[in-house]
Structures are given as C-alpha cells and as structure tokens.
Design an enzyme around this catalytic site. Sequence first.
Site, PDB file in Angstrom:
ATOM      1  N   TYR A  55      20.469   7.836 -52.288  1.00 17.98           N
ATOM      2  CA  TYR A  55      19.258   7.112 -52.702  1.00 17.98           C
ATOM      3  C   TYR A  55      18.340   8.100 -53.422  1.00 17.98           C
ATOM      4  O   TYR A  55      17.496   8.750 -52.813  1.00 17.98           O
ATOM      5  CB  TYR A  55      18.565   6.528 -51.467  1.00 17.98           C
ATOM      6  CG  TYR A  55      17.397   5.596 -51.756  1.00 17.98           C
ATOM      7  CD1 TYR A  55      17.556   4.216 -51.663  1.00 17.98           C
ATOM      8  CD2 TYR A  55      16.140   6.083 -52.087  1.00 17.98           C
ATOM      9  CE1 TYR A  55      16.493   3.352 -51.906  1.00 17.98           C
ATOM     10  CE2 TYR A  55      15.075   5.225 -52.328  1.00 17.98           C
ATOM     11  CZ  TYR A  55      15.253   3.867 -52.234  1.00 17.98           C
ATOM     12  OH  TYR A  55      14.198   3.012 -52.478  1.00 17.98           O
TER      13      TYR A  55
ATOM     14  N   SER B 229       9.374  -0.832 -53.865  1.00 18.38           N
ATOM     15  CA  SER B 229       9.676  -1.394 -52.550  1.00 18.38           C
ATOM     16  C   SER B 229       8.472  -2.075 -51.914  1.00 18.38           C
ATOM     17  O   SER B 229       8.615  -3.093 -51.232  1.00 18.38           O
ATOM     18  CB  SER B 229      10.206  -0.295 -51.613  1.00 18.38           C
ATOM     19  OG  SER B 229      11.422   0.218 -52.094  1.00 18.38           O
TER      20      SER B 229
ATOM     21  N   ASP C 180       6.264   5.305 -49.483  1.00 13.68           N
ATOM     22  CA  ASP C 180       5.246   5.512 -50.508  1.00 13.68           C
ATOM     23  C   ASP C 180       4.916   4.185 -51.190  1.00 13.68           C
ATOM     24  O   ASP C 180       5.586   3.175 -50.992  1.00 13.68           O
ATOM     25  CB  ASP C 180       5.710   6.548 -51.530  1.00 13.68           C
ATOM     26  CG  ASP C 180       6.936   6.084 -52.309  1.00 13.68           C
ATOM     27  OD1 ASP C 180       7.538   5.052 -51.925  1.00 13.68           O
ATOM     28  OD2 ASP C 180       7.302   6.743 -53.290  1.00 13.68           O
TER      29      ASP C 180
ATOM     30  N   ASP D 292       4.273   2.727 -55.011  1.00 10.53           N
ATOM     31  CA  ASP D 292       4.258   2.885 -56.463  1.00 10.53           C
ATOM     32  C   ASP D 292       3.143   2.006 -57.023  1.00 10.53           C
ATOM     33  O   ASP D 292       3.120   0.786 -56.792  1.00 10.53           O
ATOM     34  CB  ASP D 292       5.599   2.475 -57.063  1.00 10.53           C
ATOM     35  CG  ASP D 292       6.735   3.365 -56.587  1.00 10.53           C
ATOM     36  OD1 ASP D 292       6.575   4.589 -56.651  1.00 10.53           O
ATOM     37  OD2 ASP D 292       7.765   2.824 -56.146  1.00 10.53           O
TER      38      ASP D 292
ATOM     39  N   LYS E  38      18.959  -0.381 -48.364  1.00  9.25           N
ATOM     40  CA  LYS E  38      18.148   0.816 -48.608  1.00  9.25           C
ATOM     41  C   LYS E  38      18.310   1.840 -47.485  1.00  9.25           C
ATOM     42  O   LYS E  38      18.454   3.042 -47.747  1.00  9.25           O
ATOM     43  CB  LYS E  38      16.672   0.431 -48.759  1.00  9.25           C
ATOM     44  CG  LYS E  38      16.307  -0.176 -50.096  1.00  9.25           C
ATOM     45  CD  LYS E  38      14.814  -0.426 -50.191  1.00  9.25           C
ATOM     46  CE  LYS E  38      14.027   0.841 -50.009  1.00  9.25           C
ATOM     47  NZ  LYS E  38      12.572   0.643 -50.124  1.00  9.25           N
TER      48      LYS E  38
END
Length: 629
Positions: A224, A89, A100, A102, A215
């Site tokens: 999700y 995201s 968060d 990634d 989302k």
Amino acid sequence: MSKPKYLGVTHPIDLNPSNEDEESLANDLLETLKQEGQFESEEERKKREMVLGKIDKLVKEMVYRVSLKHKLPESLARECGGKIFTFGSYRLGAHGAGADIDTLCVVPSHVKRENFFEVMTQLLQERSEVTELTAVTEAYVPVIKMQFSGIDIDLTVGILQQPTIPEDLDLLDNNILRSIDEVSVRSVNGSRVTDEILRLVPNIPTFRLALRCIKLWAKRRAIYSNPVGFFGGVAWAMAVARICQLYPNKCASNIVTRFFHVFSRWKWTMPIMLKNPEDGPGQFRVWNPQVYPSDRAHKMPIITPAYPSMCATHNVSQSTKQIIEMEIKRGLGIVDKIMKREASWSELFEKDVFFRRYKFYIQVNVSAINEDEYHKLHGFVDSRLRHFLAGLEDTGQFVLVHPYIKSYDHEFTYKTPEEMQRIYAGFHPAKQSSSSETATPAPDENNKESPKTTAIYTSAFYLGLPLIKRDRNASGRRRMDLSLPTQEFIKLVKGSDVWKNDEEMAISIRFLLQEQLPDEVFGGQPRERLRFSSSKKKPKKRSSKSEDKKSETDEKAAAKKAKIAEAVVPSTSGFVESTGSKQSANETNGQSNGSSNNSLKPAVDVSIPAPVPPAPRSGGIRLKLLGSQ
C-alpha cells in the site's frame, strides 16, 4: 439511444443477492475490522471535524491576505472566499483510527501557487497545534504536509479561473476546469475522482466495508504505497468499486472474495475502469494507450473516472507488479478457506515478513541537521525511490527489486565530526528514547568545555534483493556491479532543489546481508530468514551417528549466530566495536581494512559507490561486507 441500466463499462456478472451464511461472514468481517481498530471513535470523529473547520477558516484568511496584497479593497477581499474539500479515504468513509486527511484548498485566480505556499505556511507556523510542517512544492501534486492537533493533514491547492469561490461550488462540474493549469487539474481531480467513485458504486455501505478490508490487507502485506510503486488508496478504492459494479447485490464478504478471484485472473493489458473516458473543456491529456506510447507502458492501469481520466498506477514497476500479483494469489487461498469456514478473517491480515524474506538488502540512508530541511529531503527521496528501483532492475541481476513501504526515521545526537560521519554513513548510535536524553549535558567539573551535542535527523529506506539463480556450471565468486544505478540515484537527489550541501545533508547506500539488518526492523519478532520451498521432502530416519553430526552442526550454527550478532551492522544499540570483526573508520569512509570474519562471508562481491563521505578516489568501488576478503 437509452442509457444502460447498470454501472460500469460492462454488464454485471451476477445480480443474485448473498445468502444467509455469506451475510453472516460479512458481519464477522465487520467485527474483525473493529477489533483491528479500523473504525475511529466518536471523540476522534468530532476532533477531525473541528480541525477541518479551523483549516477552512485559515484558507479564507489566506485568500483575504493575498487579496489585500493585490490591492483589492478590504470589502472585496473578504468576499473572495476560499473553500476546502476532503478526498481520499476520509471522503470515501473508509478511514481508520489515526488515518490522515487529504484536503484540497480551492482558491480564486488571483491567488498564485507561490502565494498559497508562502502565506498559508506562515499562518500554519503561527498555530501552536501545528507540528511537522513541510511544504513539498516539487511534488507531482504540490502539497503541504503537517500534523494539526495530532492529525496528519495533506493540504493541496487548486486555483480556479474565477474571482470568487462560492460556498456551493460543485467540483464535479467540468466547466470549473476551463483555463486552469495542469497542476491545478491534478489537485482538483483528487476530490473529483473520490466523488465520482461514490457515485459509481451500487451500494455505498457495502463498498465501504469491503474497501476497509482490502486496505487493511494491503497495508499488512506491505503493498500500500503509490510513491514506491504499489497501489495507493485511490487505486485500491477503484479496484474494489469495479467488483461492486460486477456484483451489485452481493454483501461485503462476497465482494472481498470476488476481488481476489477476479484480479488473480485479470489480464493487465486491459485497464480497470469504472466508466468510459469522457471529453471535456480544455486540451487536457486523457489516458489513451492508442495515442500515447507512455500510456501503453503502464503495467497495471487503473483509470480515474473524472475528466481528464488519468492512470492512478503509473508508478507500478515490473517488480511491484509481481509482488502485488503474488499477494493477491495468497489472499485468494485464504478467502476461499474463510468462505468454507476453514479460516478466520484475521488470517488474511497477517503481517508480511519482508525483512525475513531475502538474503540481501539495500539500505538507503538520508540525513540532515536541520529538521525542516530533513522533512523535505525525506519526502523527495520517498517520491523518487522508484527510480533507483528501476535502475537496479535494469542490471538484470535480480528476480525482482522489492521496496519496503515505510522508512525508519530517527533523531540522534552527536558530539564529534567522526560521530556525525558515522551516522551519515548509516552506522547509528543508540536511539535516544526521550527528549531529556537529547539535551545538552551539564559541563564536567574537571572540563568546563565539554563537547556540545547536536541533533541529526535520519531515515533508512530498504529494498529486498532476490538474486537470479546462478548457472550451475559457473565457478568462482559471484560479482555484481551496482555502481551505475547507485550513482545515478545519488546524482538525482543531490541535483534537486531540496539538497543544500554535503555538510548539512548526506545520502549513503549500503548493501547488507539479512543478518546485518538492525533490530528495529524486526519489531521484536524472530530474525531468522524464512526458507521458501516448492516441494516438501519426507523426513529421513536418523541414525545415532547422524544425530551426533546434527548436534555438532547445531552447535556450530549457534556459534555462528552469536558471532553474527556481535558483528551485525548497522546496530541500534551503539557503534560497532566488536572484537569479532573490527570495522575501522576507513571502512565507514568506503575503504575496507581487509578484516576477516568467515561467519559473514557473502556469496557475492558487490560494487557500489562509497558511503558518505566519499572515498578519495573516483568511480565505484567493490564494497566489502563484514568478513569479505
């Protein structure tokens, strides 16, 4: 042959632009998302960039240290490089406040995976701003999870077969995949897929706004989560990207509406694809249901666009598929009203009522005394809970098995072995609200050897269980034997490398009535279970006698609720010591003392293995809920 002038595997459905009213609705969507906190502040944006800069330096330092261990000259060790790439995201530009990041670490060939997890973990442990550091080496994609300056970071590693990592490395070049192992391919593909998605959408700003909407909707409706069998962030992104390809000139409000229309009618024998799979270097497996039977088994296939193409939704089960489809149909009804100005966008984002939906639930409790080991155990159970779900589905007792997407995590303290065993079994004491409450108390003047308090870390995972309707001609109490899937799942957890021993860790599985759920899962909202009915009956006129009867019934119902409130298990406000239903230590050990409480008499008898500690007998037992006889 000339290349097609459109993006995607088929021609667009509609090339017309949106009208003024649809554009206005897109602006309304943007304002609603801002009110919902889906955009980070400028201060938070700068903080994220600063954290990523620090991590990039740490990766280069890690490569340097490992290079020296491999006897490389210092001058060459400094030139080996190392580089980070973001994905998910954050890279897509659809992350909200507090999300968060990634992050992929790309390292040269002489840095082995064990070197990365050993040296990188050491470097991170030396940083005061790093907390909740956990290395999950057994995951499908091995990862280091942590909080860096309060920001959640998931750190993966990709090992390329080249001596150095240049700063201008292009991850979309398929040649970088030559001779690397499959674990590194999965790690590197996280970033490659994200970049391909952005390259394959016709209008990136529109895609980002529509993706933020989908989302938020998926999170609020509790669908999700890739580990438990729903769609993860990448899968939702690819689904939205496909709609953008089909309606390339539409605004975000149209994309969201078309999303629900298209996927409410989608035939899931057909995968969602942003482009046709392509060949590349190496002998990597590419998703192909005509060749691989396991690929044909995927329930809702969404295929990644980067080579080698994989199914991003391989964890979806029959149960989670049904739940996703139901939520899409619900969303369709709402967005149609929004487009007619009969509803607002906020109605689409109403929270799910998972804990008020079903009569029966299963609670999976995991506990550990060591905090680092607890985080590893939690991560393993979270990633394997879908196996338990599949086992429960196979019993044929349930319409579906509904997993909740988050666990409820606590740090408790205990003084005696008995208190520890109760916590292990899922009977939780009052939650300490501050660190000062968890400190060891001062010795009593009359008893200098006051019991010492010890911390224990716990997590509770939940599954909702709607039962298949019983035959009207059936007589007697309904019985269910859940021993086999329960034992198999406990065996899976205890057989993993994260399990230390039965003294320092525990796992217990409990069957609960909805009334027995702890207060925390309701978040201050009403506890009463919702009743779903397909038909509405016309209200009948009540006589004075029926009114008196109704009043008497209401009084009995109120008394029943009060009795249930006394006997509710587990409790977040202390141990259960209710006079309404005595729960002995033997029950905690999986042995019922035969106490009776008709207000909590369940409609079924359920057999599952005893909670921790195990009962002094082998095999499954008939677990008696409070009040069962």
